[in-house]
Design a protein around this motif. Structure first.
Motif, PDB file in Angstrom:
ATOM      1  N   THR A 115       0.782  -1.169   0.014  1.00 24.09           N
ATOM      2  CA  THR A 115       0.017   0.108   0.194  1.00 24.09           C
ATOM      3  C   THR A 115       0.843   1.202  -0.002  1.00 24.09           C
ATOM      4  N   ILE A 116       2.175   1.237   0.595  1.00 25.56           N
ATOM      5  CA  ILE A 116       2.803   2.479   0.749  1.00 25.56           C
ATOM      6  C   ILE A 116       3.625   2.698  -0.690  1.00 25.56           C
ATOM      7  N   ILE A 117       3.807   1.762  -1.339  1.00 29.04           N
ATOM      8  CA  ILE A 117       4.292   2.069  -2.534  1.00 29.04           C
ATOM      9  C   ILE A 117       3.296   2.666  -3.837  1.00 29.04           C
ATOM     10  N   MET A 118       2.146   2.340  -3.347  1.00 27.48           N
ATOM     11  CA  MET A 118       1.051   2.984  -4.199  1.00 27.48           C
ATOM     12  C   MET A 118       1.395   4.544  -4.114  1.00 27.48           C
ATOM     13  N   ILE A 119       1.711   5.074  -3.004  1.00 28.85           N
ATOM     14  CA  ILE A 119       1.998   6.461  -2.914  1.00 28.85           C
ATOM     15  C   ILE A 119       3.373   6.933  -3.295  1.00 28.85           C
ATOM     16  N   GLY A 120       4.379   6.177  -3.151  1.00 27.05           N
ATOM     17  CA  GLY A 120       5.760   6.291  -3.558  1.00 27.05           C
ATOM     18  C   GLY A 120       5.987   6.340  -5.084  1.00 27.05           C
ATOM     19  N   ILE A 121       5.444   5.305  -5.465  1.00 27.50           N
ATOM     20  CA  ILE A 121       5.743   5.151  -7.257  1.00 27.50           C
ATOM     21  C   ILE A 121       5.384   6.314  -7.955  1.00 27.50           C
ATOM     22  N   PRO A 122       4.060   6.683  -7.854  1.00 24.01           N
ATOM     23  CA  PRO A 122       3.658   7.927  -8.567  1.00 24.01           C
ATOM     24  C   PRO A 122       4.621   9.112  -8.397  1.00 24.01           C
ATOM     25  N   VAL A 123       5.222   9.277  -7.370  1.00 21.22           N
ATOM     26  CA  VAL A 123       5.964  10.597  -7.121  1.00 21.22           C
ATOM     27  C   VAL A 123       7.317  10.094  -7.851  1.00 21.22           C
ATOM     28  N   LEU A 124       7.687   9.080  -8.148  1.00 17.32           N
ATOM     29  CA  LEU A 124       8.794   8.702  -8.820  1.00 17.32           C
ATOM     30  C   LEU A 124       8.725   8.702 -10.374  1.00 17.32           C
ATOM     31  N   THR A 125       7.501   8.292 -10.758  1.00 15.25           N
ATOM     32  CA  THR A 125       7.247   8.208 -12.254  1.00 15.25           C
ATOM     33  C   THR A 125       6.575   9.438 -12.886  1.00 15.25           C
ATOM     34  N   MET A 126       5.966  10.150 -12.031  1.00 11.76           N
ATOM     35  CA  MET A 126       5.106  11.409 -12.564  1.00 11.76           C
ATOM     36  C   MET A 126       6.138  12.033 -13.635  1.00 11.76           C
ATOM     37  N   ARG A 127       7.194  12.507 -13.189  1.00 15.05           N
ATOM     38  CA  ARG A 127       7.953  13.474 -13.918  1.00 15.05           C
ATOM     39  C   ARG A 127       8.645  12.898 -15.477  1.00 15.05           C
ATOM     40  N   SER A 128       8.815  11.477 -15.409  1.00 17.59           N
ATOM     41  CA  SER A 128       9.459  10.992 -16.368  1.00 17.59           C
ATOM     42  C   SER A 128       9.387  11.379 -17.979  1.00 17.59           C
ATOM     43  N   PHE A 129       7.963  11.548 -18.073  1.00 20.54           N
ATOM     44  CA  PHE A 129       7.850  11.986 -19.679  1.00 20.54           C
ATOM     45  C   PHE A 129       7.031  13.256 -19.673  1.00 20.54           C
ATOM     46  N   ALA A 130       6.104  13.527 -18.713  1.00 20.87           N
ATOM     47  CA  ALA A 130       5.338  14.543 -18.486  1.00 20.87           C
ATOM     48  C   ALA A 130       6.114  15.947 -18.513  1.00 20.87           C
ATOM     49  N   ASP A 131       7.286  15.643 -17.651  1.00 17.29           N
ATOM     50  CA  ASP A 131       8.152  16.813 -17.749  1.00 17.29           C
ATOM     51  C   ASP A 131       8.976  17.248 -18.836  1.00 17.29           C
ATOM     52  N   ASP A 132       9.323  16.496 -19.380  1.00 13.71           N
ATOM     53  CA  ASP A 132      10.077  16.455 -20.813  1.00 13.71           C
ATOM     54  C   ASP A 132       9.171  17.264 -21.830  1.00 13.71           C
ATOM     55  N   ARG A 133       7.944  16.646 -21.667  1.00 12.89           N
ATOM     56  CA  ARG A 133       7.074  17.246 -22.793  1.00 12.89           C
ATOM     57  C   ARG A 133       6.771  18.750 -22.488  1.00 12.89           C
ATOM     58  N   LYS A 134       6.674  19.048 -21.203  1.00  9.40           N
ATOM     59  CA  LYS A 134       6.186  20.272 -20.886  1.00  9.40           C
ATOM     60  C   LYS A 134       7.238  21.434 -21.106  1.00  9.40           C
ATOM     61  N   THR A 135       8.595  20.962 -20.607  1.00 10.15           N
ATOM     62  CA  THR A 135       9.914  21.943 -20.806  1.00 10.15           C
ATOM     63  C   THR A 135      10.419  21.752 -22.177  1.00 10.15           C
ATOM     64  N   LYS A 136       9.686  20.981 -23.035  1.00 12.14           N
ATOM     65  CA  LYS A 136      10.339  20.898 -24.386  1.00 12.14           C
ATOM     66  C   LYS A 136      11.541  20.176 -24.661  1.00 12.14           C
ATOM     67  N   THR A 137      11.975  19.572 -23.403  1.00  7.90           N
ATOM     68  CA  THR A 137      13.309  18.910 -23.476  1.00  7.90           C
ATOM     69  C   THR A 137      13.317  17.563 -24.251  1.00  7.90           C
ATOM     70  N   ASP A 138      12.183  17.248 -24.461  1.00 11.80           N
ATOM     71  CA  ASP A 138      11.960  16.078 -25.353  1.00 11.80           C
ATOM     72  C   ASP A 138      12.415  16.267 -26.905  1.00 11.80           C
ATOM     73  N   GLN A 139      12.677  17.661 -27.149  1.00 11.90           N
ATOM     74  CA  GLN A 139      13.049  18.125 -28.384  1.00 11.90           C
ATOM     75  C   GLN A 139      14.456  17.455 -28.681  1.00 11.90           C
ATOM     76  N   LEU A 140      15.063  17.733 -27.774  1.00  7.59           N
ATOM     77  CA  LEU A 140      16.628  17.135 -27.814  1.00  7.59           C
ATOM     78  C   LEU A 140      16.602  15.739 -28.063  1.00  7.59           C
ATOM     79  N   LEU A 141      15.985  15.195 -27.259  1.00  9.03           N
ATOM     80  CA  LEU A 141      15.869  13.589 -27.080  1.00  9.03           C
ATOM     81  C   LEU A 141      15.385  13.132 -28.346  1.00  9.03           C
TER      82      LEU A 141
END
Lengths: 353, 288
Positions: free
Chosen positions: B54-80
């Motif tokens: 039950t605890i990783i249910m809270i921890g994992i989203p914090v770890l994964t939320m950034r992975s692609f959403a942030d790249d897309r928002k800051t447009k760093t995905d253009q580099l990749l």
């Protein structure tokens, strides 16, 4: 050998279409980019410049059409094609949690620059973009101008044959603009550079060849000088003459090159401001200014100032984009053309996605 | 791939997310370990891990939320995406970096069975097998989080979405009990599921003809089977849906002390499927 290289087509864009849900951001675009020149993509906001660049660099896919980079199709052979391009998008894609050096090292690894050359290559581009002073600073703390330079350094890294820069001088101060332009010129000596801009002076100052794009269509492709020459008809003269309007008009009527004469009060007493368009070239080797001077001198009307307005690239651009617009209006029903503004706005928004 | 992996990993420890995640995990492993194993004297560490699900249910989203959403928002995905690196390698690089961060508290928890052993009887084999299953379960959750992050620009939506889906998976075994068990009920259930699948295919391919053919074929096959052999549909929906309860595999390890190799293979298959879907979602975005 040299000539062969210059004639080589580095980028070939064929029948490119990008359809954003009913709105054509790029509309059957065709052009080729030859090796060793600086190309300017010119167009108003929302003309499809960024979209085209994003398609060429493989960031987004086209709805139709093909792009070849150095003989590699961007869809069939993306890795080889992308290896030939250095790209600086509108917003430099930088990770703000890295230092300048880390960012460039990361980009070098992504670009598969061999480990042994990496240090040297990164140093080279840092010198080129004048970044050595800030190499250890976090990108988060850098100003817009410095970020732009890091983006430029990143694009140039590995010295790919084509360097594509999307509005590289937007948001920079005049000194930085001059510096970036100098860097681009320097790069243009060894690389093919494509830059987009909606600033005309920039394109005419830096580029060897201009591609004017409006509403996703290519409406002109030539050297800046040729484009200006095409517009010779649009050049005209502006004079300040002391005299009566009727007399001035009588004199100008005898000069066939003067068309569309307007005479206005200049503000000074008895001085008129005269403007007219230059139509035709007249006799070979005779300067129109001489003809005008003697015509008025013979009538004892003093010319207080004389100025020839040459068509600038700006006027060429306005003329061409206006042409495209009026054609559109003729083609479309009135209702539809009223909608174009909102469509343009929509395309702006979508390009940012 | 190595470049993306290194950068992501570094960034987790530059932005604190990595430290916070590890601290959060270690703290709760400690609390559960103290309560169950130390104070109550329960000799299985796997019991603590069951609590951690039950605890990783809270921890994992914090770890994964950034992975692609942030790249897309800051447009760093253009580099990749404009680099000579395939999308698959970018996705794998990011995925492996998240797994590495997750592995840190898991590896630290390997000390716990030894502590139990120092104080009395321990079941090391069962406990380490449970830790392995727990790690794989976490990897599945990370893959889910990464996939959801690739669908959106917003880290918040990615985190909430991941949390919602993991919670749903956790409650799944209980929810299945509410499904109809009659043959007709199963038929209707399958019909709805099939329609949903066809709808998704239609959204992805934008091909109406294909969707109509698929839907018609599905209905014919299902109704045909129902008419020929009605018995086949008894409890069929529940049986199929029970398979989705992925926490069951971990429970086999943790409460039944079974080394469920088939279950681990299921986990790996789900991970591969989600990695593939993430690649597809990024490719798809570039084309729309």
């Amino acid at each position: 050998m040299k000539i062969e290289q210059e004639e080589r087509e580095l980028i070939e864009v064929k029948n490119l279409v990008k359809d954003y849900g009913g709105h054509l951001a790029v509309d059957h675009l065709n052009f080729t980019i030859q090796d060793g020149k600086i190309y300017g993509f010119l167009g108003p906001n929302g003309a499809g410049k960024s979209t085209t660049m994003n398609i060429i660099t493989g960031y987004i896919g086209a709805t139709e059409g093909d792009v070849w980079i150095n003989g590699h199709n961007i869809l069939e052979d993306p890795e080889e094609a992308k290896r030939c391009i250095g790209y600086l998008p509108e917003l430099p894609p930088l990770y703000v949690d890295m230092t300048v050096k880390e960012q460039l090292n990361f980009a070098a690894e992504l670009k598969k620059i061999p480990k042994k050359d990496m240090e040297e290559e990164v140093l080279k581009v840092m010198n080129l973009a004048k970044l050595t002073d800030v190499s250890g600073r976090l990108i988060r703390n850098l100003s817009k101008g410095y970020r732009q330079r890091v983006g430029l350094a990143q694009a140039v890294l590995g010295f790919p044959p084509v360097i594509i820069l999307d509005e590289p001088t937007v948001g920079l101060d005049p000194k930085q603009i001059i510096e970036i332009r100098d860097t681009i010129r320097e790069l243009g000596q060894k690389h093919t550079v494509i830059l987009s801009s909606h600033i005309l002076s920039e394109v005419s100052a830096v580029c060897d060849h201009v591609l004017i794009i409006d509403r996703g269509r290519l409406i002109a492709s030539d050297t800046p000088e040729n484009l200006e020459r095409q517009m010779a008809d649009a050049s005209g003269m502006e004079l300040l003459i002391k005299g009566e309007e009727a007399q001035i008009r009588d004199i100008l009527d005898t000069i066939p090159q003067a068309a569309d004469v307007t005479v206005k009060e200049s503000g000074e007493e008895a001085v008129k401001k005269v403007t007219f368009r230059l139509a035709g070239t007249g006799e070979e080797g005779v300067d129109i200014r001489e003809i005008i001077f003697f015509a008025f001198a013979d009538n004892r009307l003093p010319i207080l100032s004389m100025h020839v307005n040459k068509a600038s690239l700006e006027e060429v651009f306005l003329e061409l984009t206006a042409d495209a617009e009026s054609e559109d209006k003729e083609l479309n029903a009135d209702l539809e053309s009223e909608n174009t503004d909102t469509e343009n706005k929509k395309s702006d928004g979508e390009e940012e996605l | 791939m190595a470049a993306v992996y290194k950068r992501e990993l570094k960034s987790y420890f530059q932005s604190m997310t990595g430290y916070v995640f590890i601290a959060f995990m270690v703290l709760f492993i400690g609390i559960y370990f103290m309560a169950y194993n130390m104070m109550s004297g329960y000799p299985y560490f796997s019991y603590t891990l069951s609590g951690m699900v039950t605890i990783i249910m809270i921890g994992i989203p914090v770890l994964t939320m950034r992975s692609f959403a942030d790249d897309r928002k800051t447009k760093t995905d253009q580099l990749l995406l404009t680099s000579p690196v395939s999308v698959g390698k970018i996705v794998l690089g990011k995925y492996l970096s998240m797994i590495t961060v997750f592995a840190v508290p898991v590896v630290l928890s390997c000390l716990c069975p030894l502590i139990i052993k120092m104080n009395g009887t321990a079941h090391l084999k069962a406990d380490y097998a449970a830790i392995l299953a727990f790690f794989f379960l976490g990897c599945v959750y990370i893959a889910i989080g990464m996939f959801i992050s690739s669908l959106t620009e917003s880290q918040i939506i990615a985190a909430v979405g991941t949390f919602g889906i993991i919670l749903l998976l956790l409650l799944w075994p209980n929810l299945v009990g509410f499904l109809p068990t009659t043959a007709l009920g199963s038929l209707i259930g399958f019909f709805l599921l099939w329609s949903l699948a066809v709808l998704i295919v239609n959204r992805i391919t934008s091909h109406t003809g294909l969707a109509v053919i698929l839907e018609a074929a599905g209905i014919i096959v299902m109704v045909g089977l129902y008419l020929i052999k009605k018995g086949l549909f008894d409890r069929a929906l529940t049986n199929v849906m029970e398979k989705v309860a992925i926490t069951d595999v971990f429970q086999n390890f943790a409460t039944h002390y079974i080394f469920d190799l088939g279950g681990l293979i299921t986990y790996i298959s789900i991970i591969l499927l989600l990695v593939f879907l993430t690649v597809q979602s990024i490719e798809k975005r570039r084309w729309s």
